[in-house]
Structure formats: structure tokens, C-alpha cells
Design a protein around this motif. Structure first.
Motif, PDB file in Angstrom:
ATOM      1  N   SER A  71     -29.046  17.017 -15.592  1.00  0.00           N
ATOM      2  CA  SER A  71     -30.386  16.456 -15.445  1.00  0.00           C
ATOM      3  C   SER A  71     -30.476  15.152 -16.240  1.00  0.00           C
ATOM      4  N   PRO A  72     -30.667  14.008 -15.576  1.00  0.00           N
ATOM      5  CA  PRO A  72     -30.832  13.887 -14.124  1.00  0.00           C
ATOM      6  C   PRO A  72     -29.499  13.953 -13.398  1.00  0.00           C
ATOM      7  N   SER A  73     -29.542  14.378 -12.145  1.00  0.00           N
ATOM      8  CA  SER A  73     -28.332  14.469 -11.338  1.00  0.00           C
ATOM      9  C   SER A  73     -27.780  13.082 -11.058  1.00  0.00           C
ATOM     10  N   ARG A  74     -26.453  12.995 -10.905  1.00  0.00           N
ATOM     11  CA  ARG A  74     -25.872  11.694 -10.600  1.00  0.00           C
ATOM     12  C   ARG A  74     -25.951  11.380  -9.111  1.00  0.00           C
ATOM     13  N   HIS A  75     -26.030  12.410  -8.270  1.00  0.00           N
ATOM     14  CA  HIS A  75     -26.114  12.095  -6.844  1.00  0.00           C
ATOM     15  C   HIS A  75     -27.576  11.901  -6.439  1.00  0.00           C
ATOM     16  N   TYR A  76     -27.778  11.015  -5.505  1.00  0.00           N
ATOM     17  CA  TYR A  76     -29.120  10.657  -5.038  1.00  0.00           C
ATOM     18  C   TYR A  76     -29.142  10.719  -3.521  1.00  0.00           C
ATOM     19  N   GLN A  77     -29.897  11.682  -2.989  1.00  0.00           N
ATOM     20  CA  GLN A  77     -30.083  11.758  -1.538  1.00  0.00           C
ATOM     21  C   GLN A  77     -31.368  11.035  -1.169  1.00  0.00           C
ATOM     22  N   GLN A  78     -31.244  10.025  -0.346  1.00  0.00           N
ATOM     23  CA  GLN A  78     -32.394   9.219   0.030  1.00  0.00           C
ATOM     24  C   GLN A  78     -33.345   9.995   0.941  1.00  0.00           C
ATOM     25  N   ASP A  79     -34.599   9.567   0.961  1.00  0.00           N
ATOM     26  CA  ASP A  79     -35.560  10.139   1.901  1.00  0.00           C
ATOM     27  C   ASP A  79     -35.104   9.864   3.329  1.00  0.00           C
ATOM     28  N   HIS A  80     -35.432  10.771   4.228  1.00  0.00           N
ATOM     29  CA  HIS A  80     -35.028  10.635   5.628  1.00  0.00           C
ATOM     30  C   HIS A  80     -36.042   9.773   6.378  1.00  0.00           C
ATOM     31  N   ILE A  81     -36.108   8.516   6.001  1.00  0.00           N
ATOM     32  CA  ILE A  81     -37.011   7.559   6.627  1.00  0.00           C
ATOM     33  C   ILE A  81     -36.226   6.293   6.943  1.00  0.00           C
ATOM     34  N   ALA A  82     -36.842   5.388   7.698  1.00  0.00           N
ATOM     35  CA  ALA A  82     -36.126   4.203   8.175  1.00  0.00           C
ATOM     36  C   ALA A  82     -35.716   3.261   7.052  1.00  0.00           C
ATOM     37  N   ASN A  83     -36.537   3.157   6.016  1.00  0.00           N
ATOM     38  CA  ASN A  83     -36.257   2.191   4.951  1.00  0.00           C
ATOM     39  C   ASN A  83     -36.481   2.839   3.584  1.00  0.00           C
ATOM     40  N   PRO A  84     -35.594   3.769   3.176  1.00  0.00           N
ATOM     41  CA  PRO A  84     -35.792   4.489   1.917  1.00  0.00           C
ATOM     42  C   PRO A  84     -35.518   3.606   0.702  1.00  0.00           C
ATOM     43  N   VAL A  85     -35.917   4.090  -0.466  1.00  0.00           N
ATOM     44  CA  VAL A  85     -35.593   3.404  -1.717  1.00  0.00           C
ATOM     45  C   VAL A  85     -34.069   3.316  -1.819  1.00  0.00           C
ATOM     46  N   PRO A  86     -33.499   2.121  -1.966  1.00  0.00           N
ATOM     47  CA  PRO A  86     -32.039   1.973  -1.889  1.00  0.00           C
ATOM     48  C   PRO A  86     -31.282   2.466  -3.113  1.00  0.00           C
ATOM     49  N   CYS A  87     -31.874   2.290  -4.304  1.00  0.00           N
ATOM     50  CA  CYS A  87     -31.223   2.670  -5.559  1.00  0.00           C
ATOM     51  C   CYS A  87     -32.126   3.655  -6.287  1.00  0.00           C
ATOM     52  N   SER A  88     -31.578   4.756  -6.719  1.00  0.00           N
ATOM     53  CA  SER A  88     -32.378   5.839  -7.293  1.00  0.00           C
ATOM     54  C   SER A  88     -33.282   5.363  -8.430  1.00  0.00           C
ATOM     55  N   ASN A  89     -34.546   5.795  -8.368  1.00  0.00           N
ATOM     56  CA  ASN A  89     -35.496   5.480  -9.443  1.00  0.00           C
ATOM     57  C   ASN A  89     -35.985   6.740 -10.149  1.00  0.00           C
ATOM     58  N   ARG A  90     -35.307   7.872  -9.907  1.00  0.00           N
ATOM     59  CA  ARG A  90     -35.613   9.177 -10.505  1.00  0.00           C
ATOM     60  C   ARG A  90     -36.857   9.824  -9.910  1.00  0.00           C
ATOM     61  N   ARG A  91     -37.509   9.182  -8.947  1.00  0.00           N
ATOM     62  CA  ARG A  91     -38.704   9.760  -8.331  1.00  0.00           C
ATOM     63  C   ARG A  91     -38.535   9.928  -6.826  1.00  0.00           C
ATOM     64  N   ALA A  92     -38.062   8.900  -6.159  1.00  0.00           N
ATOM     65  CA  ALA A  92     -37.944   8.937  -4.703  1.00  0.00           C
ATOM     66  C   ALA A  92     -36.730   9.757  -4.281  1.00  0.00           C
ATOM     67  N   GLY A  93     -36.763  10.219  -3.029  1.00  0.00           N
ATOM     68  CA  GLY A  93     -35.600  10.878  -2.463  1.00  0.00           C
ATOM     69  C   GLY A  93     -35.797  12.356  -2.211  1.00  0.00           C
ATOM     70  N   VAL A  94     -35.052  12.876  -1.240  1.00  0.00           N
ATOM     71  CA  VAL A  94     -35.004  14.320  -1.018  1.00  0.00           C
ATOM     72  C   VAL A  94     -34.435  14.993  -2.258  1.00  0.00           C
TER      73      VAL A  94
END
Length: 261
Positions: A71-94
Motif C-alpha cells: 500500500s500503495p500498490s505499484r500497479h495501476y489499472q486505468q478506468d475503462h473510459i476513452a480518456n483515463p488518467v494516464p499516470c496514477s494519482n492514487r485516486r483514479a482508476g479501477v
């Protein structure tokens, strides 16, 4: 009763192990891997050395295989949308990951408790490595890693659409060592040329892997480039970059988990 309880407990443990394996996901480990044999690059610890990492990559002694469950995890799964946050910000993402947002100054993301910033000369070849995380078996379809790099000196991270339109390399994910004996922590990687005719400066790079259709994982870093073309876009910055700062610790990331692969 004891036998029945034991059977249920064993089945539960097997199910949990299966879920853990299915849920294992990858990320960019070393983003400036320098193989001993550039003509036949390998990605085991014995095959080379790491000189650069993604933004705010921890240099503590956390086992490599645990970085996706820490915690926090090193892997970042982006949201399944057309233009997701490109670089993890610790809030966005699946599956939100560690903070890989651009820092001001950029140097705040590197050195000390974090890994060194990757550096390269325009036109040279770079190598990146990542863990297999149970997704490189022979019976799995090949999934590709895309290296995205806008060829301009930017003062902020671009959006995902811009990254996706700036792919400079596509690398097979399953280019790994020892998957049969260590499917989770087997080291994988690939090499690619950095575009020539770039100016000196920091370029943002994204490692992006599509595990399943529409399911993307991403890692970001700032690549310090010593340029060769003073007329390239991005301003007149042709002075060479300073040499990297010694880390003062082992550059091995896979550690004992990959020694016997």
C-alpha cells in the motif's frame, strides 16, 4: 467432522490462491535496464543492471513480488473510459496505484528513497523490464506493451489520448525468463530505440499494457534526454545533462525471487 473441515479449508485456500494468481497484474519495474550483452539482452539480475526507475519508485527492501499488494500498490489499472488518467494519482482508476504524477521540480520524484531518473542520449537504445505476474504462460495469448512518448518538451503530463497517439515502440509482454519455474516473478522485458533529433530535456514516457480488451495498466517516468538537434521542437536546450547520482544501494529489483530463474 475433522476430515470434512480439512477438505473445506483446503478448498478455500486453493480458491484464494487461484484468485490471487488471476488478480496479479504487472507494471514497469526498471525503465533503464542496461544488459551486459546488448546484442542479446536478458532481463534476469545476472544479465544486466538497472539505472533508472519510474516516478517515486520505492528503493526500500520490499520484495519485488509484493509491490502489487503493498500500500500503495505499484500497479495501476486505468478506468475503462476513452480518456483515463494516464499516470496514477492514487485516486483514479479501477485499481488506483502509487503516485506517479509529475513533480515540480521533476527531481522530487527521483533519488533518496526513490529510484534514480532514467537518462539516455537521443538515438540510443533503451530497455525496460517488468514482472510476468502469472500472465506469460505459453497457453495465454500474447499481450503487448506500448511505449508512449510525446516528442515535445512539455510542462505538464499530456492526456491519455495524446500518449496513445505517441507510441514509439510495441513490445511483446511475454518476452520472459523462467516462467515455468516462477510464473509470478519471472523477469520480462524489451528494448527499443529512442528517436533521434531530439533536444536536451525531460520527456515524459508511459509504459502501457493491455491485459484484456479495454483493461490497461500504466507506469510513467521522466526521461532525461541528451539531445542531438538544436532545431528540434521544445526550445533551445542543448547543454548535456549531468551524470546520474550514485544510488548507494543495490540496483537489483527482483532480488532473491529471480536469482534461480
Amino acid at each position: 467432522m475433522f476430515i470434512r473441515t480439512s477438505i473445506i479449508a483446503s478448498a478455500t485456500l486453493a480458491l484464494l490462491a487461484s484468485v490471487a494468481q488471476v488478480e496479479a497484474h504487472s507494471w514497469a519495474d526498471c525503465v533503464d535496464w542496461r544488459p551486459k550483452d546488448p546484442q542479446n539482452p536478458g532481463f534476469r539480475d545476472s544479465d544486466g543492471e538497472c539505472f533508472g526507475w519510474a516516478r517515486q519508485y520505492p528503493m526500500d527492501k520490499t520484495p519485488f513480488a509484493a509491490l502489487d499488494s503493498s500500500s500503495p500498490s505499484r500497479h495501476y489499472q486505468q478506468d475503462h473510459i476513452a480518456n483515463p488518467v494516464p499516470c496514477s494519482n492514487r485516486r483514479a482508476g479501477v485499481e488506483p496505484g502509487a503516485d506517479e504524477t509529475r513533480q515540480d521540480p521533476i527531481s522530487k520524484a527521483y533519488g533518496g528513497k526513490f529510484g534514480a531518473q532514467p537518462r539516455v542520449k537521443a538515438g540510443d537504445t533503451m530497455c525496460v523490464r517488468w514482472p510476468a505476474k502469472n500472465h506469460a504462460a505459453k497457453n495465454e495469448r500474447e499481450k503487448f506493451v506500448r511505449i508512449n512518448m510525446p516528442l515535445e518538451l512539455l510542462d505538464k503530463d499530456p492526456d491519455q489520448k495524446t500518449f496513445s497517439n505517441s507510441t514509439i515502440a510495441t513490445i511483446p509482454f511475454k518476452n520472459c525468463h523462467g516462467v515455468e519455474s516462477n510464473p509470478d516473478a519471472a523477469p520480462c522485458g524489451g528494448c527499443f530505440p529512442i528517436p533521434a533529433n531530439l533536444q536536451t530535456g525531460n520527456y515524459v514516457v508511459q509504459w502501457r499494457w493491455e491485459l484484456n480488451e479495454g483493461e490497461f495498466y500504466a507506469s510513467c517516468w521522466d526521461l532525461a534526454v541528451t539531445g542531438t538537434d538544436p532545431t528540434a521542437p521544445g526550445g533551445n536546450q542543448t547543454a548535456p545533462l549531468p551524470p546520474p547520482t550514485p544510488l548507494g544501494r543495490s540496483t537489483s529489483v527482483f532480488g532473491n525471487l529471480a536469482k534461480n530463474i
